[in-house]
Design an enzyme around this catalytic site. Structure first.
Site, PDB file in Angstrom:
ATOM      1  N   GLU A 238       0.886  -1.162   0.000  1.00 29.63           N
ATOM      2  CA  GLU A 238       0.000   0.000   0.000  1.00 29.63           C
ATOM      3  C   GLU A 238       0.924   1.212   0.000  1.00 29.63           C
ATOM      4  O   GLU A 238       1.512   1.566   1.022  1.00 29.63           O
ATOM      5  CB  GLU A 238      -0.913  -0.010   1.225  1.00 29.63           C
ATOM      6  N   CYS A 272      -2.192   9.074   2.829  1.00 33.56           N
ATOM      7  CA  CYS A 272      -1.963   8.485   1.505  1.00 33.56           C
ATOM      8  C   CYS A 272      -3.172   8.661   0.601  1.00 33.56           C
ATOM      9  O   CYS A 272      -3.034   8.792  -0.618  1.00 33.56           O
ATOM     10  CB  CYS A 272      -1.577   7.015   1.625  1.00 33.56           C
TER      11      CYS A 272
END
Length: 504
Positions: A238, A272
């Protein structure tokens, strides 16, 4: 013990708001990491041997401890990472909700189930189940030091794995808190923590774990993959993002502006899936810009418990943020709020940029600060085209009363929110992950449980077959019968190509 034996070498975690020392932690060596994994291997056998219900009860006990000590955890997050107390509580609450979901749904998702055998193999009973891999290594980030790594940790644990967790060097105390409360709840070190810098993370990659779950930058993710490749260790990555908000002409402008500003500036922009680009339909552009600008002018970041925006946790990120703002301004962009002087020694003030060229680093690279670019588009086709013109593909948001789903479906991203920002992350039933340079694999939801398992397929003969195809005693008649069955089952409606000549 919840962690490897103390190393002779230590490091300090610092409060990013003022530089005060929060704690001292060991730098675990490669040998110590391997020892932790060896202990985890023993614990994995015990943990996997429990029933889903037994594991669920242990995880529920841990959940209760976390809830009762929520204020303690939030205080530690505030000190070590810098985020406001309210944001820390919200982050921990979301992690606890995911823990509850994973513990309660693991059996339904992973247990053995029957699958159809098909007519050709109708004499077979077929089943599939998902079994734990063994030991999972988790390398976590500092920006969401509880919610993000717990998205891997709790799903791996619920699936029956032991976990060795390497938290960020900026938030090691939080990782130790998680492992310590787990052991208090369960009584065995099924979850362990190792602390240190990049070398400790690399050692975990090479330690013989059965999978590594990494969250961090794209460049670091590539190094993690390279280290794991040495032992053919699978990974789930990720990585970074450059998420956009798309605002259609029929959107609720006030709601869109409020959500976009929060998505851009909450957690000091260190998210993010945070908002870094906004594309607004030309018919509502001026209204949107006026609204978000007015709201942003009322925000500021400062040292103090009542600051709505915390400090920049990683000092070197300040140069990145400053560089992106300067590049935008030097290329003809304008700062409606903030600007070049918004970047201080520890804090960055909200910055709203317009008229920024699409090839500016402020648009193309992950900024990870409380800044955002806003661009006017003629229609939603252009908004989608610009949104997709990135090497990243993590999440995005769409604001539209009538066309939200149609727009979101066209966006190349792992996740989308309609008339909200980052809402997908808070839904335990939804998978979380990206495409392109944002990584691959999924945490959360059923996909997240399966990510830490391997599929075990079993075919069991119920009765002898009418055609014994797996034997050297198979006759020409059996072959002819097979051909006839194939014609009956699959021959209708097929396009027949030209007949090929026989070969000598």
């Amino acid at each position: 013990m919840t962690q490897a034996p103390p190393s002779a070498t230590t490091f300090e975690s610092l409060n990013p708001a003022n530089g005060d020392v929060v704690g001292t932690h060991p730098i675990h060596t490669e040998e110590e990491v391997r020892d932790a994994v060896a202990r985890a291997r023993v614990e994995a056998a015990w943990w996997a041997g429990l029933s889903f219900d037994e594991r669920g009860k242990h995880l529920s006990t841990w959940k209760g401890v976390m809830v009762r000590r929520l204020a303690q955890l939030a205080d530690l997050m505030h000190l070590e990472m810098g985020k406001p107390h309210g944001d820390a509580v919200m982050e921990a609450a979301l992690a606890i909700d995911h823990l509850n979901w994973a513990a309660g749904h693991a059996e339904k998702v992973l247990k053995r189930r029957k699958v159809a055998s098909g007519l050709l193999m109708m004499n077979q009973a077929a089943t599939v189940e998902y079994r734990p891999l063994g030991v999972v290594g988790v390398i976590g980030p500092w920006n969401y030091p509880v919610f993000t790594p717990m998205g891997s940790i709790v799903y791996a644990l619920a699936a029956g794995n032991a976990v060795v967790f390497k938290p960020s060097e900026y938030t090691p105390g939080i990782g130790e808190w998680l492992a310590r409360t787990f052991q208090e709840s369960v009584g065995r070190p099924v979850l362990q923590v190792v602390t240190g810098f990049g070398e400790t993370g690399a050692a975990l990659c090479r330690s013989g774990v059965d999978k590594v779950a990494f969250t961090g930058s794209t460049e670091t993710g590539k190094r993690v993959m390279a280290a794991c490749a040495e032992t053919l260790t699978p990974v789930v990555i990720e990585a970074g993002g450059k998420d956009s908000v798309i605002v259609d002409q029929d959107a609720d402008i006030e709601a869109a502006a409020d959500a976009a500003l929060w998505g851009a500036c909450s957690n000091a922009g260190q998210t993010c899936t945070g908002v870094e680009r906004i594309y607004v339909h030309e018919r509502v552009y001026d209204e949107f810009v006026a609204s978000i600008t007015e709201k942003a002018k009322g925000l500021s970041a400062f040292e103090g418990d009542d600051s709505p925006i915390g400090p920049i946790t990683m000092p070197k990120q300040l140069d990145v943020i400053r560089g992106h703002i300067q590049d935008a301004l030097s290329r003809g962009g304008r700062a409606l709020v903030g600007g070049a002087d918004a970047v201080g020694e520890r804090f960055v003030q909200p910055t709203i940029l317009v008229d920024v060229p699409e090839d500016s680093t402020a648009v193309t690279e992950e900024t990870f600060g409380p800044t955002v670019t806003i661009a006017k588009v003629r229609d939603m086709d252009e908004a989608v085209e610009r949104t997709n013109a990135t090497r990243y593909g993590l999440g995005n948001s769409v604001f539209s009363k009538a066309n939200g789903m149609a727009i979101a479906e066209r966006v190349r991203s792992g996740m989308s929110s309609i008339n909200g920002v980052i809402t997908f992350a808070a839904i335990p039933n939804l998978p979380f992950g990206g495409v392109g340079d944002s990584g691959f694999g999924r945490i959360h939801g059923a996909d997240g449980l399966k990510e830490f398992c391997y599929a075990k397929a079993i075919a069991r003969q119920r009765f002898k077959p009418m055609l014994n195809l797996t034997s050297f005693s198979r006759t020409d008649k059996a072959d002819q019968q097979l051909a006839g069955m194939l014609t009956m089952l699959h021959g209708r409606g097929t396009t027949v190509g030209p007949e090929l000549p026989d070969r000598d």
